[in-house]
Design a protein around this motif. Structure first.
Motif, mmCIF file in Angstrom:
data_model
loop_
_atom_site.group_PDB
_atom_site.id
_atom_site.type_symbol
_atom_site.label_atom_id
_atom_site.label_comp_id
_atom_site.label_asym_id
_atom_site.label_seq_id
_atom_site.Cartn_x
_atom_site.Cartn_y
_atom_site.Cartn_z
ATOM 1 N N TRP A 62 0.869 -1.173 0.000
ATOM 2 C CA TRP A 62 0.000 0.000 0.000
ATOM 3 C C TRP A 62 0.910 1.227 0.000
ATOM 4 O O TRP A 62 1.994 1.209 0.595
ATOM 5 C CB TRP A 62 -0.877 0.044 1.246
ATOM 6 C CG TRP A 62 -2.103 -0.804 1.185
ATOM 7 C CD1 TRP A 62 -2.166 -2.161 1.195
ATOM 8 C CD2 TRP A 62 -3.457 -0.332 1.144
ATOM 9 N NE1 TRP A 62 -3.477 -2.572 1.152
ATOM 10 C CE2 TRP A 62 -4.293 -1.469 1.126
ATOM 11 C CE3 TRP A 62 -4.044 0.928 1.121
ATOM 12 C CZ2 TRP A 62 -5.686 -1.385 1.084
ATOM 13 C CZ3 TRP A 62 -5.430 1.022 1.081
ATOM 14 C CH2 TRP A 62 -6.228 -0.129 1.060
ATOM 15 N N ASN A 73 -4.249 0.910 -2.591
ATOM 16 C CA ASN A 73 -3.862 -0.460 -2.298
ATOM 17 C C ASN A 73 -2.845 -0.971 -3.301
ATOM 18 O O ASN A 73 -2.440 -0.274 -4.232
ATOM 19 C CB ASN A 73 -5.104 -1.362 -2.238
ATOM 20 C CG ASN A 73 -5.682 -1.678 -3.608
ATOM 21 O OD1 ASN A 73 -5.579 -0.890 -4.538
ATOM 22 N ND2 ASN A 73 -6.299 -2.855 -3.726
ATOM 23 N N THR A 74 -2.435 -2.208 -3.108
ATOM 24 C CA THR A 74 -1.346 -2.764 -3.910
ATOM 25 C C THR A 74 -1.665 -2.839 -5.396
ATOM 26 O O THR A 74 -0.781 -2.644 -6.237
ATOM 27 C CB THR A 74 -0.964 -4.165 -3.412
ATOM 28 O OG1 THR A 74 -2.128 -5.012 -3.393
ATOM 29 C CG2 THR A 74 -0.376 -4.093 -2.013
ATOM 30 N N THR A 95 1.089 -5.414 2.314
ATOM 31 C CA THR A 95 -0.232 -5.708 1.787
ATOM 32 C C THR A 95 -1.362 -5.410 2.759
ATOM 33 O O THR A 95 -2.530 -5.513 2.389
ATOM 34 C CB THR A 95 -0.323 -7.174 1.356
ATOM 35 O OG1 THR A 95 -0.067 -8.020 2.482
ATOM 36 C CG2 THR A 95 0.686 -7.485 0.257
ATOM 37 N N PRO A 121 -3.120 -2.570 5.208
ATOM 38 C CA PRO A 121 -3.115 -1.118 5.426
ATOM 39 C C PRO A 121 -3.226 -0.722 6.895
ATOM 40 O O PRO A 121 -4.271 -0.264 7.355
ATOM 41 C CB PRO A 121 -4.336 -0.651 4.629
ATOM 42 C CG PRO A 121 -5.296 -1.802 4.731
ATOM 43 C CD PRO A 121 -4.424 -3.037 4.669
#
Length: 122
Positions: A33, A52-53, A103, A105
């Motif tokens: 993130w 996010n990723t 990964t 948050p």
């Protein structure tokens, strides 16, 4: 060596637009993130946005919602912040930050670089 280098800041008039970039290297960019935070003169750090990723989930502070757009390029390991309808209240140094947990948050952040200064003034 993990490195985050911000760029794209500068002087812009109220109502104008600016696109900030962050070049990431030294780690698996797509496993983290990422966030943008900013610090106005004489003020503390303020969280601005998160992504996010995969780039499909984004969050924004109320102060910038509808005006800023965060995005990422997984192939180029780049984080972006497109800013529009800028006002003097947006004047700050902007930093891109990595989520420590990757990964997940948790909003525990690592900082690299000196940030890029955005000045909104007529």
């Amino acid at each position: 060596q993990v490195q985050l280098v911000e760029s794209g800041g500068g002087l812009v008039q109220p109502g104008g637009s600016l696109r900030l970039s962050c070049a990431a290297s030294g780690f698996t960019f797509n496993n983290y993130w990422m966030y943008w935070v900013r610090q106005a003169p004489g003020e503390g750090l303020e969280w601005v946005s998160a992504i996010n990723t995969r780039g499909g989930v984004t969050y924004y502070a109320d102060s910038v919602k509808g005006r800023f757009t965060i995005s990422r390029d997984k192939d180029k390991s780049r984080l972006y912040l497109q800013m529009s309808s800028l006002s003097p209240e947006d004047t700050a140094r902007y930093f891109c930050v990595r989520e420590v947990a990757g990964t997940v948050p948790y909003y525990a952040m690592d900082f690299w670089g000196k940030g890029t200064l955005v000045t909104v003034s007529s």
